[in-house]
Design a protein around this motif. Structure first.
Motif, PDB file in Angstrom:
ATOM      1  N   SER A  54       0.858  -1.186   0.000  1.00 34.19           N
ATOM      2  CA  SER A  54       0.000   0.000   0.000  1.00 34.19           C
ATOM      3  C   SER A  54       0.893   1.234   0.000  1.00 34.19           C
ATOM      4  CB  SER A  54      -0.921  -0.005   1.220  1.00 34.19           C
ATOM      5  OG  SER A  54      -0.163   0.050   2.405  1.00 34.19           O
ATOM      6  N   ALA A  55       0.399   2.309  -0.590  1.00 36.41           N
ATOM      7  CA  ALA A  55       1.176   3.551  -0.672  1.00 36.41           C
ATOM      8  C   ALA A  55       1.402   4.151   0.716  1.00 36.41           C
ATOM      9  CB  ALA A  55       0.465   4.555  -1.571  1.00 36.41           C
ATOM     10  N   GLU A  56       0.438   3.942   1.587  1.00 33.07           N
ATOM     11  CA  GLU A  56       0.542   4.460   2.957  1.00 33.07           C
ATOM     12  C   GLU A  56       1.343   3.489   3.816  1.00 33.07           C
ATOM     13  OE1 GLU A  56      -0.985   7.344   4.219  1.00 33.07           O
ATOM     14  OE2 GLU A  56      -1.330   7.782   2.096  1.00 33.07           O
ATOM     15  N   GLU A  62      -3.875  -2.863  12.244  1.00 37.49           N
ATOM     16  CA  GLU A  62      -4.720  -3.078  11.072  1.00 37.49           C
ATOM     17  C   GLU A  62      -4.304  -4.329  10.306  1.00 37.49           C
ATOM     18  OE1 GLU A  62      -6.153   1.409   9.888  1.00 37.49           O
ATOM     19  OE2 GLU A  62      -4.759   0.385   8.557  1.00 37.49           O
ATOM     20  N   LYS A  63      -5.267  -4.878   9.545  1.00 38.44           N
ATOM     21  CA  LYS A  63      -4.957  -5.980   8.637  1.00 38.44           C
ATOM     22  C   LYS A  63      -4.178  -5.416   7.462  1.00 38.44           C
ATOM     23  CE  LYS A  63      -8.787  -9.077   9.516  1.00 38.44           C
ATOM     24  NZ  LYS A  63      -9.880  -9.851   8.908  1.00 38.44           N
ATOM     25  N   LEU A  64      -3.287  -6.225   6.915  1.00 37.84           N
ATOM     26  CA  LEU A  64      -2.455  -5.776   5.799  1.00 37.84           C
ATOM     27  C   LEU A  64      -2.167  -6.963   4.895  1.00 37.84           C
ATOM     28  CD1 LEU A  64      -0.561  -3.489   4.609  1.00 37.84           C
ATOM     29  CD2 LEU A  64       1.235  -4.511   5.990  1.00 37.84           C
ATOM     30  N   THR A  65      -2.134  -6.715   3.582  1.00 41.79           N
ATOM     31  CA  THR A  65      -1.747  -7.738   2.612  1.00 41.79           C
ATOM     32  C   THR A  65      -0.687  -7.158   1.689  1.00 41.79           C
ATOM     33  OG1 THR A  65      -3.910  -8.799   2.657  1.00 41.79           O
ATOM     34  CG2 THR A  65      -2.549  -9.210   0.725  1.00 41.79           C
ATOM     35  N   ALA A  97      -0.133 -14.956  13.069  1.00 42.42           N
ATOM     36  CA  ALA A  97      -0.292 -13.504  12.912  1.00 42.42           C
ATOM     37  C   ALA A  97       0.100 -13.056  11.505  1.00 42.42           C
ATOM     38  CB  ALA A  97       0.547 -12.761  13.950  1.00 42.42           C
ATOM     39  N   VAL A  98       1.021 -13.792  10.879  1.00 47.01           N
ATOM     40  CA  VAL A  98       1.422 -13.537   9.495  1.00 47.01           C
ATOM     41  C   VAL A  98       1.353 -14.877   8.770  1.00 47.01           C
ATOM     42  CG1 VAL A  98       3.240 -12.691   7.969  1.00 47.01           C
ATOM     43  CG2 VAL A  98       2.980 -11.698  10.238  1.00 47.01           C
ATOM     44  N   SER A  99       0.703 -14.894   7.606  1.00 50.71           N
ATOM     45  CA  SER A  99       0.572 -16.150   6.870  1.00 50.71           C
ATOM     46  C   SER A  99       0.623 -15.889   5.370  1.00 50.71           C
ATOM     47  CB  SER A  99      -0.747 -16.841   7.228  1.00 50.71           C
ATOM     48  OG  SER A  99      -1.843 -16.013   6.872  1.00 50.71           O
ATOM     49  N   GLU A 100       1.000 -16.936   4.642  1.00 48.55           N
ATOM     50  CA  GLU A 100       1.036 -16.868   3.187  1.00 48.55           C
ATOM     51  C   GLU A 100      -0.302 -17.338   2.630  1.00 48.55           C
ATOM     52  OE1 GLU A 100       5.316 -18.059   1.624  1.00 48.55           O
ATOM     53  OE2 GLU A 100       4.475 -19.595   2.934  1.00 48.55           O
ATOM     54  N   GLY A 101      -0.727 -16.684   1.554  1.00 51.70           N
ATOM     55  CA  GLY A 101      -1.895 -17.160   0.834  1.00 51.70           C
ATOM     56  C   GLY A 101      -1.473 -18.260  -0.121  1.00 51.70           C
ATOM     57  N   PRO A 102      -2.438 -18.850  -0.820  1.00 54.02           N
ATOM     58  CA  PRO A 102      -2.090 -19.887  -1.796  1.00 54.02           C
ATOM     59  C   PRO A 102      -1.377 -19.271  -3.003  1.00 54.02           C
ATOM     60  CG  PRO A 102      -4.412 -19.339  -1.958  1.00 54.02           C
ATOM     61  CD  PRO A 102      -3.872 -18.575  -0.771  1.00 54.02           C
ATOM     62  N   VAL A 103      -0.646 -20.105  -3.728  1.00 49.67           N
ATOM     63  CA  VAL A 103       0.001 -19.656  -4.958  1.00 49.67           C
ATOM     64  C   VAL A 103      -1.036 -19.725  -6.076  1.00 49.67           C
ATOM     65  CG1 VAL A 103       1.821 -20.088  -6.641  1.00 49.67           C
ATOM     66  CG2 VAL A 103       2.261 -20.454  -4.209  1.00 49.67           C
ATOM     67  N   LEU A 118       1.056 -12.145   1.215  1.00 53.31           N
ATOM     68  CA  LEU A 118       1.481 -12.276   2.606  1.00 53.31           C
ATOM     69  C   LEU A 118       0.457 -11.503   3.426  1.00 53.31           C
ATOM     70  CD1 LEU A 118       3.736 -13.344   4.485  1.00 53.31           C
ATOM     71  CD2 LEU A 118       4.842 -11.117   4.235  1.00 53.31           C
ATOM     72  N   HIS A 119      -0.205 -12.188   4.359  1.00 52.53           N
ATOM     73  CA  HIS A 119      -1.297 -11.589   5.138  1.00 52.53           C
ATOM     74  C   HIS A 119      -0.866 -11.341   6.585  1.00 52.53           C
ATOM     75  CE1 HIS A 119      -4.089 -12.493   1.900  1.00 52.53           C
ATOM     76  NE2 HIS A 119      -3.600 -13.723   1.864  1.00 52.53           N
ATOM     77  N   PHE A 120      -1.128 -10.132   7.058  1.00 50.95           N
ATOM     78  CA  PHE A 120      -0.895  -9.753   8.453  1.00 50.95           C
ATOM     79  C   PHE A 120      -2.269  -9.586   9.094  1.00 50.95           C
ATOM     80  CE2 PHE A 120       2.722  -8.433   6.030  1.00 50.95           C
ATOM     81  CZ  PHE A 120       3.817  -8.605   6.864  1.00 50.95           C
ATOM     82  N   SER A 121      -2.576 -10.376  10.122  1.00 53.56           N
ATOM     83  CA  SER A 121      -3.899 -10.283  10.753  1.00 53.56           C
ATOM     84  C   SER A 121      -4.038  -9.015  11.589  1.00 53.56           C
ATOM     85  CB  SER A 121      -4.180 -11.515  11.613  1.00 53.56           C
ATOM     86  OG  SER A 121      -3.214 -11.634  12.640  1.00 53.56           O
ATOM     87  N   SER A 122      -2.946  -8.565  12.168  1.00 57.23           N
ATOM     88  CA  SER A 122      -2.933  -7.320  12.947  1.00 57.23           C
ATOM     89  C   SER A 122      -1.488  -6.823  12.957  1.00 57.23           C
ATOM     90  CB  SER A 122      -3.425  -7.579  14.371  1.00 57.23           C
ATOM     91  OG  SER A 122      -3.365  -6.395  15.130  1.00 57.23           O
ATOM     92  N   PHE A 123      -1.210  -5.830  12.121  1.00 53.09           N
ATOM     93  CA  PHE A 123       0.153  -5.356  11.952  1.00 53.09           C
ATOM     94  C   PHE A 123       0.691  -4.810  13.275  1.00 53.09           C
ATOM     95  CE2 PHE A 123       3.635  -2.758  10.386  1.00 53.09           C
ATOM     96  CZ  PHE A 123       4.174  -3.594   9.432  1.00 53.09           C
ATOM     97  N   SER A 124       1.926  -5.198  13.627  1.00 48.81           N
ATOM     98  CA  SER A 124       2.510  -4.781  14.912  1.00 48.81           C
ATOM     99  C   SER A 124       3.898  -4.178  14.709  1.00 48.81           C
ATOM    100  CB  SER A 124       2.618  -5.988  15.853  1.00 48.81           C
ATOM    101  OG  SER A 124       3.648  -6.852  15.427  1.00 48.81           O
ATOM    102  N   ALA A 125       4.425  -3.610  15.762  1.00 50.24           N
ATOM    103  CA  ALA A 125       5.769  -3.031  15.725  1.00 50.24           C
ATOM    104  C   ALA A 125       6.814  -4.103  15.409  1.00 50.24           C
ATOM    105  CB  ALA A 125       6.081  -2.355  17.055  1.00 50.24           C
TER     106      ALA A 125
END
Length: 162
Positions: A54-56, A62-65, A97-103, A118-125
């Motif tokens: 994401s640009a931001e 927050e969730k992040l992909t 907390a961090v997982s890979e999606g399928p290919v 790459l999925h982050f369920s709740s982005f942390s420090a």
């Protein structure tokens, strides 16, 4: 008089390095699988085409992909995966907390485009300080791209004199 039998393969492989024999055998196996296909065309090295963030900057909680897209001329022999600080993501984040999606694969000419999120369920420090790397690997080669986030600037402190 009959010729003596050949030496066992294990005796003719390099020694002195743990896993050297396995690496040589894997290289030979990969070359045997790839070389028949190479006669009719010049194959390209696998390469990452897009690393989408994401640009931001990510916000804590927050969730992040993050998406990684790669091209390969050998789809059946290509891996696309994520590392965190050089370890597999599922090993580094056993809590999920961090997982890979399928290919996902999409045909592209004689090759394929691969996509893996790459999925982050709740982005942390902690995630902000972890080096995440997308890797595409095939018998023809490897390509990597690292994800870098700029840490948020510290809030200005108001100094009072008195």
């Amino acid at each position: 008089m009959a010729a003596p039998p050949p030496a066992p393969l294990s005796q003719s492989l390099p020694t002195g390095h743990p896993g050297a024999a396995a690496r040589v055998l894997l290289s030979l196996l990969c070359w045997a699988l790839v070389s028949p296909r190479m006669g009719a065309m010049a194959l390209q090295l696998p390469h990452i085409t897009v690393l989408q963030l994401s640009a931001e900057p990510p916000r804590l909680g927050e969730k992040l992909t993050v998406s990684c897209e790669a091209a390969s001329d050998l789809p059946e022999f290509t891996l696309l995966y994520w590392l965190g600080n050089g370890s597999f993501v599922e090993k580094l984040h056993q809590d999920g907390a961090v997982s890979e999606g399928p290919v996902l694969e999409e045909p592209r000419g004689s090759g394929v485009t691969l996509l893996r999120d790459l999925h982050f369920s709740s982005f942390s420090a902690q995630h902000l300080c972890t080096n995440y790397t997308c890797v595409v690997l095939s018998p023809l080669g490897v390509d990597t791209r690292a994800v870098r986030w700029v840490p948020p600037a510290p809030a200005p402190s108001s100094a009072s004199s008195g």
